[in-house]
Design a protein around this motif. Structure first.
Motif, PDB file in Angstrom:
ATOM      1  N   ARG A  88     -12.572   4.733   2.787  1.00  0.00           N
ATOM      2  CA  ARG A  88     -12.530   3.630   3.748  1.00  0.00           C
ATOM      3  C   ARG A  88     -13.830   2.839   3.722  1.00  0.00           C
ATOM      4  O   ARG A  88     -14.850   3.296   4.245  1.00  0.00           O
ATOM      5  CB  ARG A  88     -12.301   4.161   5.161  1.00  0.00           C
ATOM      6  N   TYR A 145       0.828  -1.207   0.000  1.00  0.00           N
ATOM      7  CA  TYR A 145       0.000   0.000   0.000  1.00  0.00           C
ATOM      8  C   TYR A 145       0.863   1.259   0.000  1.00  0.00           C
ATOM      9  O   TYR A 145       0.656   2.166  -0.820  1.00  0.00           O
ATOM     10  CB  TYR A 145      -0.935  -0.003   1.218  1.00  0.00           C
ATOM     11  N   MET A 147      -1.515   0.407   5.556  1.00  0.00           N
ATOM     12  CA  MET A 147      -2.559   1.323   5.096  1.00  0.00           C
ATOM     13  C   MET A 147      -2.409   2.691   5.760  1.00  0.00           C
ATOM     14  O   MET A 147      -2.617   3.730   5.126  1.00  0.00           O
ATOM     15  CB  MET A 147      -3.944   0.750   5.381  1.00  0.00           C
ATOM     16  N   ILE A 176      -9.272   9.749   0.424  1.00  0.00           N
ATOM     17  CA  ILE A 176      -9.036   8.420   0.979  1.00  0.00           C
ATOM     18  C   ILE A 176     -10.401   7.798   1.256  1.00  0.00           C
ATOM     19  O   ILE A 176     -11.230   8.395   1.955  1.00  0.00           O
ATOM     20  CB  ILE A 176      -8.198   8.494   2.257  1.00  0.00           C
ATOM     21  N   GLU A 188      -1.960   6.232   3.917  1.00  0.00           N
ATOM     22  CA  GLU A 188      -2.790   7.412   4.148  1.00  0.00           C
ATOM     23  C   GLU A 188      -1.930   8.628   4.475  1.00  0.00           C
ATOM     24  O   GLU A 188      -2.204   9.737   4.008  1.00  0.00           O
ATOM     25  CB  GLU A 188      -3.784   7.137   5.281  1.00  0.00           C
ATOM     26  N   SER A 246      -8.665   2.531   1.303  1.00  0.00           N
ATOM     27  CA  SER A 246      -8.046   2.144   2.563  1.00  0.00           C
ATOM     28  C   SER A 246      -9.035   1.215   3.274  1.00  0.00           C
ATOM     29  O   SER A 246      -9.588   0.317   2.643  1.00  0.00           O
ATOM     30  CB  SER A 246      -7.707   3.379   3.393  1.00  0.00           C
TER      31      SER A 246
END
Length: 231
Positions: free
Chosen positions: A160, A83, A142, A158, A146, A106
């Motif tokens: 999620r 990632y 992750m 981002i 970020e 994410s």
């Protein structure tokens, strides 16, 4: 738009690519396994490349209008860097070629919290085990991803999702900045929410949660369909 999709051969990436083509976009689908990519279209370019290869990422980003990343690897106890290394290469390439719009997948697992409908088993047993033991190295990476994305000067979002599951088509979903009170996200809804970001400036330089609000599985159904199916 001319879109590059990283992680295009994964379950969410395939859905995202298909939805983007259906919406009229030109798509460069980046995958390490181009021969196994199942989609064909006159506006689709399947790019055989590894997101961990800076030169390959640079070539895949050049001349595009936006980049959507659904990069993902299975959870495990070994160190994970896919990632963060992939994001670093993508950000560098986008800044070099002046491509502004970026959305990356994410997980709500990077900032776990109890859910109102979770119950004792989910909130006190399953969630801590998944985020602190089974998926610890994945969620750690992750978080690094970020941090890299937030530090860039790009127009980033981002995204999620919660626990992912298969749905044949887009259902009901909601997108909120910060945390959302929902345990599940259909991959089709995740893909649709990412594609919608390209036409929506409300979530620039923000972290959003995506949850499915209709026809969610029960916890037992999710374990049978997703967790056990991967073994």
């Amino acid at each position: 738009m001319r879109i590059t999709v990283f992680g295009a051969n994964g379950p969410t990436g395939r859905l995202l690519t298909g939805q983007a083509l259906a919406a009229g976009h030109e798509v460069a689908a980046v995958t390490r396994r181009p021969d196994s990519f199942p989609l064909n279209h006159d506006r689709l370019q399947v790019v055989g490349a590894d997101a961990l290869d800076p030169a390959a990422v640079d070539a895949a980003v050049a001349g595009r209008d936006a980049v959507l990343s659904t990069l993902g690897v299975p959870a495990g106890k070994e160190p994970i860097s896919t990632y963060s290394r992939g994001a670093a290469n993508i950000v560098t390439a986008m800044e070099r070629h002046q491509v502004r719009r970026l959305a990356v997948v994410s997980s709500t697992g990077v900032d776990p919290h109890p859910y109102s409908d979770g119950g004792f088993l989910f909130n006190r047993v399953l969630l801590p085990y998944v985020t602190k033991v089974l998926g610890k190295t994945m969620y750690d990476d992750m978080r690094r991803m970020e941090t890299l994305v937030r530090a860039s000067d790009l127009d980033w979002t981002i995204v999620r999702p919660s626990a992912l599951y298969h749905s044949p088509s887009v259902t009901g979903y909601t997108v909120v900045e910060g945390q959302a009170d929902g345990r599940f996200t259909a991959r089709a809804d995740l893909a649709a929410s990412m594609l919608a970001l390209l036409d929506d400036d409300r979530h620039l330089r923000a972290t959003v949660s995506v949850i499915t609000t209709a026809d969610n599985p029960t916890l037992l159904q999710w374990i049978r369909r997703e967790a056990l199916a991967k073994k």
